[in-house]
Design a protein around this motif. Structure first.
Motif, PDB file in Angstrom:
ATOM      1  N   LYS B 230       0.845  -1.200   0.000  1.00 53.33           N
ATOM      2  CA  LYS B 230       0.000   0.000   0.000  1.00 53.33           C
ATOM      3  C   LYS B 230       0.875   1.242   0.000  1.00 53.33           C
ATOM      4  CE  LYS B 230      -4.220  -1.222   2.432  1.00 53.33           C
ATOM      5  NZ  LYS B 230      -4.934  -1.083   3.684  1.00 53.33           N
ATOM      6  N   VAL B 231       0.400   2.299  -0.631  1.00 53.42           N
ATOM      7  CA  VAL B 231       1.071   3.598  -0.521  1.00 53.42           C
ATOM      8  C   VAL B 231       0.103   4.521   0.207  1.00 53.42           C
ATOM      9  CG1 VAL B 231       2.091   5.532  -1.766  1.00 53.42           C
ATOM     10  CG2 VAL B 231       2.277   3.214  -2.704  1.00 53.42           C
ATOM     11  N   ILE B 232       0.511   5.038   1.338  1.00 53.75           N
ATOM     12  CA  ILE B 232      -0.397   5.910   2.091  1.00 53.75           C
ATOM     13  C   ILE B 232       0.279   7.233   2.441  1.00 53.75           C
ATOM     14  CG2 ILE B 232      -1.746   4.014   3.061  1.00 53.75           C
ATOM     15  CD1 ILE B 232      -0.279   4.395   5.684  1.00 53.75           C
ATOM     16  N   ARG B 233      -0.560   8.229   2.637  1.00 51.06           N
ATOM     17  CA  ARG B 233      -0.045   9.543   3.025  1.00 51.06           C
ATOM     18  C   ARG B 233      -0.303   9.764   4.511  1.00 51.06           C
ATOM     19  NH1 ARG B 233      -2.897  12.674   5.402  1.00 51.06           N
ATOM     20  NH2 ARG B 233      -4.510  13.030   3.871  1.00 51.06           N
ATOM     21  N   LEU B 234       0.751  10.024   5.240  1.00 48.04           N
ATOM     22  CA  LEU B 234       0.619  10.420   6.643  1.00 48.04           C
ATOM     23  C   LEU B 234       1.418  11.697   6.814  1.00 48.04           C
ATOM     24  CD1 LEU B 234       1.202   7.054   8.611  1.00 48.04           C
ATOM     25  CD2 LEU B 234      -0.968   8.115   8.028  1.00 48.04           C
ATOM     26  N   TYR B 235       0.794  12.710   7.363  1.00 45.60           N
ATOM     27  CA  TYR B 235       1.530  13.959   7.552  1.00 45.60           C
ATOM     28  C   TYR B 235       2.611  13.798   8.612  1.00 45.60           C
ATOM     29  CZ  TYR B 235      -2.102  16.268   4.838  1.00 45.60           C
ATOM     30  OH  TYR B 235      -2.951  16.629   3.826  1.00 45.60           O
ATOM     31  N   PRO B 236       3.763  14.376   8.376  1.00 47.46           N
ATOM     32  CA  PRO B 236       4.763  14.429   9.448  1.00 47.46           C
ATOM     33  C   PRO B 236       4.208  15.229  10.624  1.00 47.46           C
ATOM     34  CG  PRO B 236       5.753  14.920   7.333  1.00 47.46           C
ATOM     35  CD  PRO B 236       4.273  14.940   7.136  1.00 47.46           C
ATOM     36  N   TYR B 237       4.912  15.185  11.734  1.00 48.60           N
ATOM     37  CA  TYR B 237       4.313  15.722  12.951  1.00 48.60           C
ATOM     38  C   TYR B 237       5.396  16.177  13.917  1.00 48.60           C
ATOM     39  CZ  TYR B 237       5.638  10.926  13.522  1.00 48.60           C
ATOM     40  OH  TYR B 237       6.354   9.774  13.456  1.00 48.60           O
ATOM     41  N   ILE B 238       4.961  16.995  14.875  1.00 50.86           N
ATOM     42  CA  ILE B 238       5.840  17.361  15.984  1.00 50.86           C
ATOM     43  C   ILE B 238       5.041  17.273  17.277  1.00 50.86           C
ATOM     44  CG2 ILE B 238       7.447  18.855  14.727  1.00 50.86           C
ATOM     45  CD1 ILE B 238       5.793  21.217  15.493  1.00 50.86           C
ATOM     46  N   ASP B 239       5.746  17.219  18.361  1.00 49.46           N
ATOM     47  CA  ASP B 239       5.096  17.191  19.666  1.00 49.46           C
ATOM     48  C   ASP B 239       5.102  18.616  20.207  1.00 49.46           C
ATOM     49  OD1 ASP B 239       4.177  16.818  22.186  1.00 49.46           O
ATOM     50  OD2 ASP B 239       5.729  15.395  22.818  1.00 49.46           O
ATOM     51  N   PRO B 240       3.953  19.281  20.246  1.00 50.43           N
ATOM     52  CA  PRO B 240       3.923  20.687  20.693  1.00 50.43           C
ATOM     53  C   PRO B 240       4.489  20.862  22.101  1.00 50.43           C
ATOM     54  CG  PRO B 240       1.829  20.062  19.722  1.00 50.43           C
ATOM     55  CD  PRO B 240       2.615  18.804  19.855  1.00 50.43           C
ATOM     56  N   THR B 241       4.439  19.790  22.908  1.00 49.77           N
ATOM     57  CA  THR B 241       4.946  19.936  24.285  1.00 49.77           C
ATOM     58  C   THR B 241       6.479  20.017  24.317  1.00 49.77           C
ATOM     59  OG1 THR B 241       5.021  17.568  24.656  1.00 49.77           O
ATOM     60  CG2 THR B 241       2.975  18.684  25.258  1.00 49.77           C
ATOM     61  N   ASP B 242       7.113  19.695  23.183  1.00 45.66           N
ATOM     62  CA  ASP B 242       8.576  19.833  23.119  1.00 45.66           C
ATOM     63  C   ASP B 242       9.000  21.290  22.928  1.00 45.66           C
ATOM     64  OD1 ASP B 242       9.187  17.228  23.494  1.00 45.66           O
ATOM     65  OD2 ASP B 242       9.460  16.729  21.376  1.00 45.66           O
ATOM     66  N   TYR B 243       8.012  22.154  22.695  1.00 47.68           N
ATOM     67  CA  TYR B 243       8.327  23.561  22.406  1.00 47.68           C
ATOM     68  C   TYR B 243       7.896  24.430  23.579  1.00 47.68           C
ATOM     69  CZ  TYR B 243       9.011  21.746  17.763  1.00 47.68           C
ATOM     70  OH  TYR B 243       9.481  21.019  16.705  1.00 47.68           O
ATOM     71  N   SER B 244       8.770  25.349  23.962  1.00 44.94           N
ATOM     72  CA  SER B 244       8.451  26.226  25.095  1.00 44.94           C
ATOM     73  C   SER B 244       8.025  27.600  24.572  1.00 44.94           C
ATOM     74  CB  SER B 244       9.682  26.371  25.991  1.00 44.94           C
ATOM     75  OG  SER B 244      10.733  26.987  25.256  1.00 44.94           O
ATOM     76  N   HIS B 245       7.452  28.382  25.440  1.00 45.88           N
ATOM     77  CA  HIS B 245       7.094  29.761  25.100  1.00 45.88           C
ATOM     78  C   HIS B 245       7.842  30.666  26.070  1.00 45.88           C
ATOM     79  CE1 HIS B 245       4.026  28.611  22.178  1.00 45.88           C
ATOM     80  NE2 HIS B 245       3.799  27.600  22.991  1.00 45.88           N
ATOM     81  N   PRO B 246       9.098  30.973  25.758  1.00 41.36           N
ATOM     82  CA  PRO B 246       9.929  31.733  26.708  1.00 41.36           C
ATOM     83  C   PRO B 246       9.310  33.092  27.033  1.00 41.36           C
ATOM     84  CG  PRO B 246      11.227  30.893  24.879  1.00 41.36           C
ATOM     85  CD  PRO B 246       9.802  30.679  24.518  1.00 41.36           C
ATOM     86  N   ASN B 247       9.607  33.578  28.265  1.00 35.73           N
ATOM     87  CA  ASN B 247       9.075  34.889  28.657  1.00 35.73           C
ATOM     88  C   ASN B 247       9.937  36.007  28.061  1.00 35.73           C
ATOM     89  OD1 ASN B 247      11.352  35.244  30.276  1.00 35.73           O
ATOM     90  ND2 ASN B 247      10.365  34.202  32.010  1.00 35.73           N
TER      91      ASN B 247
END
Lengths: 252, 460
Positions: B230-247
């Motif tokens: 089978k050939v299928i499409r799955l979007y790549p991804y990231i884990d949003p919790t790996d990213y911080s929102h510095p002050n």
């Protein structure tokens, strides 16, 4: 206390036996080497079998002479071996025929699992080649088991598209051989034949089966011209043998 | 479904070792197995930045945590590492090959990379699969397959998940009836494949039960090579919790460190130094608008890849490319307006995302383009090349701005749209919708999609 002079005299008759055994071992090694050289253009499979056969023949002759030197008549022994062999051949005639045919068909019959072939009144896709039979799946999804011996007796037509192009050479590597190094050197060696091969299909090495003792591979080449088939098969076998020796040598 | 045991294979290792330490490859040191917990990140090792490993590791962690996976073994090329490294529930197995073989392997992978990304001409590497270098590519793939085979005898895996074109031959070389999945991470357009490569690529692709690609157009094109699975499409991804929102304080500290003044506005480009990443397009476009926007600065973040690093394959294309870019900047007299930061740690990078006005993804070709997703999760608008897989998720002016890298002035036009945005309406729309789109490329979405794919392939 043991009298060494008496013991020496009693054991003196063993000297010729030891000499015969020694000569037999050396001769078997030399004959094995010579047969190996003579058969290097056949498949390593075939060359190995020829070497083993030559060594066994030399060992049998040497063993018979050694028995004679010991004063034992080898006649009875040879007779028993011959009778047992003949009995086994008669009793196992069919399976041995099929097994032998499989052995040769591995090397010389131009089809493989996945091809569509026709043998006499039977045709279908080859789905299995076992030691006894080649199994076809017909268009009506029937399983047809063809004894391998029939494949040597009857005309086999490979009806797969462009079947003439494909040459598949089986090779069995001892477990001690470094497979990545072997494949790498083999690809280098076979690339020298590229003027005779279809430029769109470089050689491919496929693993068929493996055990701790050995790995069975298939080397697939696609010909540019059908009349090169025999020459390419022969040349590939020669190169397989050379690369095997080279990789073994590098390991030593 | 019972928890699975899988073997993952990538070229780039999850962890790269820095210098020498008792567990690594100091000359004469024992190459013993190693527990990563005994070492210090940043001093002894670092996680490979970006790319495939950045994506796969969070997923593996999550699938183990959720009980989808019982255990995972990860095989990668890592010449300067001990044979086995433990990392919690994950075991890393490292493949090493000699330097001369590495050179041949590198030649082939760069040739494939260059052709797929249309950097090389069709005829340039016509004979690639007949070349001596290819025998080394085969050697590396076979060495990897042999290690995987040995591990399978020991751990009896349920499936094999092979990643990226460098490892394509591994599936063919694995003599197993168990499911094999291949993820093709780079773009795929059958029209870019030379005729003399098709049969070989097809042979390799046909050895997989599933081939995963990152965009629907790639899937359609790849089917032309007639894979049997089978050939299928799955979007790549990231884990949003790996990213911080510095002050604000943290952001200011990073800004000062790299030479930004408080009044500066940033156009941010994140990507390794590689011609394919199109940093030259960003510099050219920036040069065209620089005079009109005196507080705008262009910040280029990124170094070489694993292939270019000293701890990796040692190919030096990234250094050459950076030199070329620096020459461009000097020629445009923009030395004080264009900043090269090199590699940044995640927190520093997060600070720059927070600090930037918008991000640019100017790649000439891009397998997907997770940088745009990173931009969205930091609530920053993204200007994205049409030649990225992620472009199929973008509607121009709705969730991002698209541009054709071959069209002169297209990037300049889109930059001006954001720079001249009255009332910030466009910016607000792009950020709002971008955040929604980012969910399609999140770890949560991947957990569902990849979990279903693994279940389907192992139960089939």
């Amino acid at each position: 206390m043991v009298n060494l002079a008496v013991l020496g005299a009693q054991l003196a008759f063993l000297v010729p036996v030891a000499v015969i055994i020694l000569v037999t071992v050396v001769l078997a090694w030399v004959v094995g080497l010579l047969v190996g050289r003579l058969t290097q253009r056949t498949s390593p499979h075939m060359a190995g079998a020829a070497r083993r056969l030559a060594v066994i023949v030399v060992a049998l002759i040497g063993g018979t002479l050694a028995l004679q030197a010991l004063g034992v008549s080898p006649d009875i022994l040879l007779l028993v071996v011959a009778l047992l062999g003949a009995t086994a051949l008669i009793a196992l005639r069919d399976p041995l025929g099929n097994y032998g045919a499989k052995y040769f068909s591995d090397i010389y019959t131009p089809f493989k699992v996945g091809d569509t072939i026709q043998v006499g009144a039977y045709s279908g896709k080859v789905i299995e080649i076992n030691p006894m039979a080649t199994v076809l799946l017909s268009d009506k999804e029937q399983l047809i088991s063809l004894p391998n011996a029939a494949l040597l007796r009857d005309v086999v037509t490979n009806t797969s598209p462009q079947a003439w192009k494909e040459v598949t050479v089986p090779v069995t590597l001892p477990g001690s051989v470094d497979l990545p190094a072997f494949e790498s050197e083999l690809l280098k060696s076979l690339s020298k034949l590229r003027m005779r091969l279809d430029p769109r299909f470089p050689p491919v090495v496929t693993t068929k089966a493996r055990s701790p003792q050995s790995t069975e591979l298939a080397v697939t080449l696609m010909l540019r011209r059908p009349e090169d088939r025999d020459a390419i098969t022969s040349e590939t076998n020669k190169r397989l043998g050379e690369v095997l020796e080279q990789v073994r040598g590098a390991r030593r | 479904m019972p928890a699975l045991s899988i073997c993952i294979n990538t070229q780039t290792p999850l962890v790269q070792f820095l210098g020498t330490n008792p567990g690594t490859s100091a000359p004469g040191s024992p190459r013993a197995d190693l527990d990563l917990a005994a070492l210090t990140e940043g001093r002894d090792y670092r996680y490979s930045p970006g790319g495939v490993t950045r994506m796969v590791y969070p997923l593996v962690r999550r699938l183990i945590h959720e009980g989808v996976l019982r255990e995972a073994h990860w095989v990668a090329l890592n010449p300067h590492a001990p044979p086995t490294v433990r990392l919690n529930d994950l075991t890393l197995h490292n493949v090493s090959i000699a330097g001369d073989r590495m050179a041949g392997y590198g030649t082939v992978k760069e040739a494939i990379w260059g052709r797929i990304h249309e950097l090389n001409g069709v005829e340039e590497h016509d004979e690639l699969f007949w070349s001596e270098a290819f025998s080394e590519y085969a050697y590396y793939n076979r060495r990897t397959a042999e290690l995987i085979q040995q591990l399978d005898e020991k751990f009896d895996f349920d499936a094999f998940y092979i990643h990226d074109f460098q490892q394509l031959a591994v599936g063919h070389m694995l003599g197993t009836l168990k499911p094999k999945i291949f993820r093709w991470h780079i773009p795929f357009d059958a029209a870019t494949i030379p005729d003399k490569w098709r049969a070989m690529l097809s042979t390799y692709l046909r050895s997989y039960d599933v081939v995963v690609v990152s965009a629907q157009s790639y899937a359609k094109s790849l089917r032309q090579l007639e894979p049997t699975g089978k050939v299928i499409r799955l979007y790549p991804y990231i884990d949003p919790t790996d990213y911080s929102h510095p002050n604000a304080v943290q952001v200011e500290a990073v800004s000062r460190r790299i030479g930004l003044a408080p009044e500066d506005q940033i156009a941010l480009v994140v990507g390794r130094m590689d011609p394919i990443k199109g940093q030259d397009l960003a510099i050219s476009a920036f040069a065209a608008v620089a005079a009109d926007y005196p507080h705008l600065k262009l910040v280029l973040v990124g170094n070489g890849s694993f292939s270019g690093s000293a701890s990796g394959l040692g190919l030096s294309k990234s250094a050459r490319w950076r030199t070329h870019l620096e020459e461009m900047v000097v020629e445009a007299r923009l030395q004080d307006r264009v900043l090269f930061t090199g590699h940044l740690g995640q927190e520093e990078l997060d600070s720059l995302y927070e600090r930037c006005r918008f991000t640019l993804l100017p790649s000439v070709r891009e397998g997907f383009g997770l940088v745009a997703v990173e931009s969205w999760i930091h609530d920053r608008p993204a200007i994205v090349t049409e030649r990225a897989g992620i472009a199929e998720l973008i509607r121009d002016g709705v969730n991002a701005l698209l541009f054709d890298p071959d069209e002169s002035g297209a990037l300049v036009r889109q930059m001006k749209r954001l720079l001249d945005d009255p009332g910030g309406k466009l910016r607000a729309r792009l950020v709002r919708n971008g955040r929604t789109t980012a969910r399609k490329c999140s770890l949560d979405a991947a957990e569902r999609a990849e979990g279903e794919m693994l279940a389907a392939v192992t139960e089939a």
